[in-house]
Design an enzyme around this catalytic site. Structure first.
Site, PDB file in Angstrom:
ATOM      1  N   ASP A   1       3.365-105.654 -39.857  1.00 43.18           N
ATOM      2  CA  ASP A   1       4.582-106.477 -39.936  1.00 43.18           C
ATOM      3  C   ASP A   1       4.570-107.334 -41.198  1.00 43.18           C
ATOM      4  O   ASP A   1       3.829-108.317 -41.281  1.00 43.18           O
ATOM      5  CB  ASP A   1       4.658-107.359 -38.668  1.00 43.18           C
TER       6      ASP A   1
ATOM      7  N   ASP B   1      14.396-112.311 -31.164  1.00 42.59           N
ATOM      8  CA  ASP B   1      13.319-112.375 -32.150  1.00 42.59           C
ATOM      9  C   ASP B   1      13.554-113.672 -32.931  1.00 42.59           C
ATOM     10  O   ASP B   1      14.482-113.760 -33.726  1.00 42.59           O
ATOM     11  CB  ASP B   1      13.401-111.139 -33.064  1.00 42.59           C
TER      12      ASP B   1
ATOM     13  N   GLU C   1       5.287-109.938 -30.559  1.00 47.54           N
ATOM     14  CA  GLU C   1       6.139-109.144 -31.447  1.00 47.54           C
ATOM     15  C   GLU C   1       5.669-107.691 -31.561  1.00 47.54           C
ATOM     16  O   GLU C   1       6.498-106.781 -31.457  1.00 47.54           O
ATOM     17  CB  GLU C   1       6.223-109.816 -32.823  1.00 47.54           C
TER      18      GLU C   1
ATOM     19  N   LYS D   1       9.527-122.117 -37.731  1.00 47.90           N
ATOM     20  CA  LYS D   1       8.580-121.419 -36.855  1.00 47.90           C
ATOM     21  C   LYS D   1       7.124-121.778 -37.179  1.00 47.90           C
ATOM     22  O   LYS D   1       6.274-121.811 -36.302  1.00 47.90           O
ATOM     23  CB  LYS D   1       8.786-119.912 -37.010  1.00 47.90           C
TER      24      LYS D   1
HETATM   25  P1  ADP Z   1      10.656-112.605 -40.692  1.00 47.01           P
HETATM   26  O1  ADP Z   1      10.161-111.747 -39.585  1.00 47.01           O
HETATM   27  O2  ADP Z   1       9.558-113.311 -41.428  1.00 47.01           O
HETATM   28  O3  ADP Z   1      11.735-113.540 -40.262  1.00 47.01           O
HETATM   29  P2  ADP Z   1      12.106-110.317 -41.861  1.00 47.01           P
HETATM   30  O4  ADP Z   1      11.457-109.241 -41.115  1.00 47.01           O
HETATM   31  O5  ADP Z   1      13.537-110.573 -41.612  1.00 47.01           O
HETATM   32  O6  ADP Z   1      11.275-111.672 -41.832  1.00 47.01           O
HETATM   33  O7  ADP Z   1      11.939-109.973 -43.419  1.00 47.01           O
HETATM   34  C1  ADP Z   1      12.544-110.703 -44.426  1.00 47.01           C
HETATM   35  C2  ADP Z   1      12.085-110.187 -45.771  1.00 47.01           C
HETATM   36  O8  ADP Z   1      12.480-108.819 -45.926  1.00 47.01           O
HETATM   37  C3  ADP Z   1      12.700-110.945 -46.922  1.00 47.01           C
HETATM   38  O9  ADP Z   1      11.713-111.264 -47.869  1.00 47.01           O
HETATM   39  C4  ADP Z   1      13.682-109.948 -47.519  1.00 47.01           C
HETATM   40  O10 ADP Z   1      13.858-110.123 -48.903  1.00 47.01           O
HETATM   41  C5  ADP Z   1      12.977-108.632 -47.234  1.00 47.01           C
HETATM   42  N1  ADP Z   1      13.895-107.496 -47.274  1.00 47.01           N
HETATM   43  C6  ADP Z   1      15.025-107.323 -46.561  1.00 47.01           C
HETATM   44  N2  ADP Z   1      15.632-106.174 -46.899  1.00 47.01           N
HETATM   45  C7  ADP Z   1      14.874-105.608 -47.872  1.00 47.01           C
HETATM   46  C8  ADP Z   1      14.980-104.409 -48.661  1.00 47.01           C
HETATM   47  N3  ADP Z   1      16.002-103.574 -48.533  1.00 47.01           N
HETATM   48  N4  ADP Z   1      14.002-104.159 -49.551  1.00 47.01           N
HETATM   49  C9  ADP Z   1      12.983-104.995 -49.724  1.00 47.01           C
HETATM   50  N5  ADP Z   1      12.815-106.132 -49.024  1.00 47.01           N
HETATM   51  C10 ADP Z   1      13.764-106.447 -48.116  1.00 47.01           C
HETATM   52 MG    MG Z   2       9.513-110.946 -37.923  1.00 44.63          MG
END
Ligand code: ADP
Ligand code: MG
Length: 613
Positions: A211, A24, A187, A87
């Protein structure tokens, strides 16, 4: 046969592991997963701690990249050489990004409207592909360390809305990282797979995948049937995510404590910490050396982010109306992205779709887990299971008069194989040009030509007698193989055509819209051309018929046939379909009783036989 590879760093010889990894490649985090004992598992960093690799890069003064958390410290201190959200740059030109230029703390280079953007780091420039490759390399290395083995094959995920250029850039990044990218998958498809949706081929399901990541929001509706994952519609906001929640908290603290807005950036890290804490607590409280005591209750946080969640629900509404679906037709709702850990997000999404949501798996891991499952299927480890994509546009060949004869219709499952029979249009024809097109219009002139080739060596035969089979084989990666063979003599030729690539999703959408807009005029043009073709065919056989059978009839009958033939010939010069049809009808009515006497079987069958090319 086992493969071996030499590890250039250590000089040791290693087995090449046949494993295919699932990646991913995210905007804020990236992950890699593999199958272990039949179960998809994310691979943690070298300390066995974090599975999430921050999608951050920093280039040091001595031109060495650091990737992940190690790069984070440089965001504030060396912003020009620290890359985040790469990205967003994939497959884009400088002009594409102009509107969001201020979003990036690093320098984008204007490489012209036709070229992919570049990023300036120190005295060098890099493409987003090279930078993404650094992230991929780091993930590949993680697995190699764990398995003590070289890995070289991967499945990489991309958002459903990624166009062809963005997908191709992702593929190229994989290649640059030393990975053979077996498949790029969406995704939401990966997330569905992680929940086992789609693995039972007998069930038809409509699934909404919500998502909410760090900086982006997507909602997609998939129809899953027979191993085919079709994206019915997708919507979202490429600048809406968890980062915005952090900003809202930071701004709230500034307001509350009378700090100037310039404090917002330095408060963001603490704000993110508060947000995460509030996902399983009702109160966040911390005393910071710089900012003093900071606190936030869950309910205050929820009122801050409510408008943001409402925006995502608006997109959910749109995605349903675009797919012509109502809420009741959604069978499952899947939560993806770290920000769906926020309890209010789950609650609101569940209320919107009026059902409980899938949230048992870690929302930031599901996409990678699904990619690993897809990889396992591709490796052939899950018998009877073949996941399929569909062709977005029809594929066919040109027949006489410039008509498109569709062989594989759009939305067909791939891989697929379809054969169809044709014949020649001229007596003694020994060569046949096969032109392959992609598109929905009835006339090839409006479709996209993919290639052409010549079938030669056909033994001379009267028109309509050769039996020419054209076979289209479309494989799972969208590679089209076209084979033409003359069945009576056995001569054959084939070509390989790259069908899907080189056409962007925007271009595809335009082609589809075009075909709908022009459906009626195309239909008329096609009908006219078909009448002309039929008339040409009838006239061809009339001439032959008179030549061979004149002795059977009296001179008046022969002359009448000739006159009616001339009349028909003259109508085919114009564009009046009804005049052609009328002349054909008169000729047919007059000759039918005569033909019944004389027409030999070969000619009769040729008249009603295969389409000429
Ligand atoms: P992407 O797919 O855009 O790379 P992710 O799916 O990894 O992103 O999501 C990242 C986001 O999730 C960040 O903004 C992070 O702060 C938030 N996040 C991660 N854990 C938590 C949590 N326990 N509660 C709220 N938000 C969270
Ligand atoms: Mg993602």
């Amino acid at each position: 046969m086992p493969k071996f590879a030499i590890d250039l760093k250590s000089g040791s010889i290693k087995n090449e592991n046949p494993i295919i990894i699932g990646i991913d490649l995210g905007t804020t985090h990236s992950l890699v997963a593999i199958m272990e004992n039949g179960k998809a598992q994310v691979v943690k960093d070298e300390f066995g701690e974090n599975a999430l690799l921050a999608s951050l890069l920093h280039l040091s003064e001595d031109n060495v990249f650091s990737v992940g958390e190690k790069a984070r410290v440089h965001i504030e201190e060396d912003p020009q050489n620290t890359i985040y959200s790469v990205k967003r740059l994939m497959g884009k030109s400088y002009d594409d990004l102009l509107a969001y230029k201020d979003f990036y703390g690093y320098e984008l280079l204007d490489t012209g409207p036709e070229n992919l953007v570049k990023i300036k780091l120190r005295d060098k420039s890099f493409t987003p592909i090279e930078l993404s490759a650094e992230i991929l390399k780091s993930l590949k290395f993680r697995v190699e360390k764990l398995l003590d083995n070289i890995v070289s094959k991967a499945v990489i995920t991309v958002p459903a809305y990624f166009n062809d250029a963005q997908r191709q850039a992702t593929r190229d990044a994989g290649k640059l990282a030393g990975l053979e990218v077996l498949r790029i998958i969406n995704e939401p498809t990966a997330a569905s797979l992680a929940y086992g949706i789609g693995l039972d081929k007998s069930v038809v399901q409509t699934v909404a995948v919500y998502d909410l990541g760090g900086g982006t929001f997507d909602i997609s509706v998939l129809q899953i049937q027979d191993g085919v994952f079709e994206v019915l519609s997708t919507h979202g906001d490429t600048f809406l995510g968890g980062d915005d929640m952090d900003k809202l908290i930071a701004r709230h603290w500034c307001d509350q404590k009378g700090f100037p807005p310039t404090f917002i950036p330095s408060l963001r890290k603490l704000a993110e910490k508060a947000k995460k804490h509030l996902s399983d607590h009702d109160l966040f409280q911390e005393t910071d050396t710089r900012f003093g005591e900071l606190s936030l209750t869950r309910s205050r946080f929820e009122s801050l982010i409510k408008p943001l969640i409402d925006r995502t629900l608006l997109a959910c509404k749109k995605v349903l109306s675009d797919a012509n679906l109502d809420i009741n037709s959604i069978d499952q709702v899947i939560m993806v992205g770290g920000s769906t850990r926020v309890p209010l997000v789950k609650k609101e999404v569940s209320a919107f779709f009026q059902k409980s949501v899938f949230d048992q798996l870690n929302p930031d891991e599901v996409v990678a887990l699904g990619a690993a499952i897809q990889a396992d299927i591709l490796a052939g480890n899950q018998e009877d299971l073949l996941l399929l994509d569909i062709t977005p546009l029809s594929l066919g060949i040109e027949t006489v008069g410039g008509l498109m004869d569709t062989i594989i219709p759009r939305n067909s499952k791939v891989p697929t194989k379809v054969g169809r029979n044709y014949t020649t249009s001229v007596d003694g024809q020994t060569k046949l040009m096969v032109s392959v097109f992609q598109g929905e219009r009835d006339l090839v002139a409006y479709n996209r030509k993919l290639g052409e080739f010549v079938l030669s060596g056909i033994p001379p035969m009267p028109a309509g007698i050769p039996k020419i089979e054209i076979q289209f084989l479309l494989d799972a990666d969208g590679i089209l193989k076209v084979k033409a063979s003359e069945l009576r003599s056995g001569v054959e030729t084939s070509v390989i055509i790259q069908a899907q690539y080189g056409i962007s999703e925007e271009e595809m959408a335009l082609l589809l819209i075009d075909s709908i807009k022009n459906a009626s005029s195309d239909l008329a043009a096609r009908a006219l051309q078909e009448s002309k073709n039929e008339a040409a065919n009838v006239l061809h056989h009339l001439d032959k018929f008179i030549l061979q059978n004149a002795g059977l009839f009296d001179i008046n009958e022969v002359n009448k046939m000739k006159d009616l033939g001339e009349l028909l010939r003259s109508t085919t010069k114009g564009d009046d379909k009804s005049a052609i049809d009328q002349a054909m009808h008169e000729l047919n009515s007059f000759t039918r009783p005569l033909a019944e006497v004389a027409l030999d079987h070969a000619v009769a069958s040729a008249l009603v036989g295969n389409k000429p090319i």
